[in-house]
Scaffold this active site. Structure first.
Site, PDB file in Angstrom:
ATOM      1  CG  HIS A   1      22.820  31.223  41.183  1.00 42.50           C
ATOM      2  ND1 HIS A   1      23.239  32.518  41.452  1.00 42.50           N
ATOM      3  CD2 HIS A   1      23.599  30.423  41.941  1.00 42.50           C
ATOM      4  CE1 HIS A   1      24.225  32.494  42.327  1.00 42.50           C
ATOM      5  NE2 HIS A   1      24.457  31.220  42.655  1.00 42.50           N
ATOM      6  CB  CYS A   2      17.354  28.039  42.418  1.00 47.48           C
ATOM      7  SG  CYS A   2      16.676  26.917  43.653  1.00 47.48           S
TER       8      CYS A   2
END
Length: 122
Positions: free
Chosen positions: A94-95
């Site tokens: 996840h960013c």
């Protein structure tokens, strides 16, 4: 342990494309903190396919538009944690797209370098 990102609820998705989706972070660093997540369960940024990397970057741009529309920040930090030593706590890539606001910290210089606090100021 059940992965919190593998089965997102449709009503939580803020934006999506064919390979990734975005949702508001449940423990936001700032107003409008967005997560961009591949649908496929994969551990980190380096395990993404080229197509997933392109989709993730495209959705970061889309997410920026959603954030701008709702929060009007003055800047951004964008990053992904890789591995426990890198601070990753959910082992599904996840960013973080973190809006920044003028005055939200006394001195923002060094930005992302703050992950190692004594190295932030240079």
């Amino acid at each position: 342990m059940k992965c919190p990102f593998c089965n997102p609820l449709a009503e939580d998705i803020v934006a999506k494309n064919n390979l990734c989706y975005a949702l508001w972070d449940r423990s936001p660093v700032s107003r409008g903190h967005l997560l961009v997540i591949p649908f496929r369960h994969t551990p980190d940024f380096f395990s993404l396919s080229v197509e997933e990397k392109h989709a993730l970057l495209a959705l970061i741009d889309t997410g920026k538009g959603v954030i701008e529309e709702n929060f009007q920040p003055a800047g951004y930090n964008i990053g992904t944690n890789v591995g426990e030593a890198g601070g990753q706590t959910v082992m599904h890539c996840h960013c973080h797209v973190i809006p920044r606001y003028a005055g939200d910290v006394p001195d923002a210089r060094g930005g992302i370098r703050g992950v190692v606090p004594y190295k932030q100021k240079y």
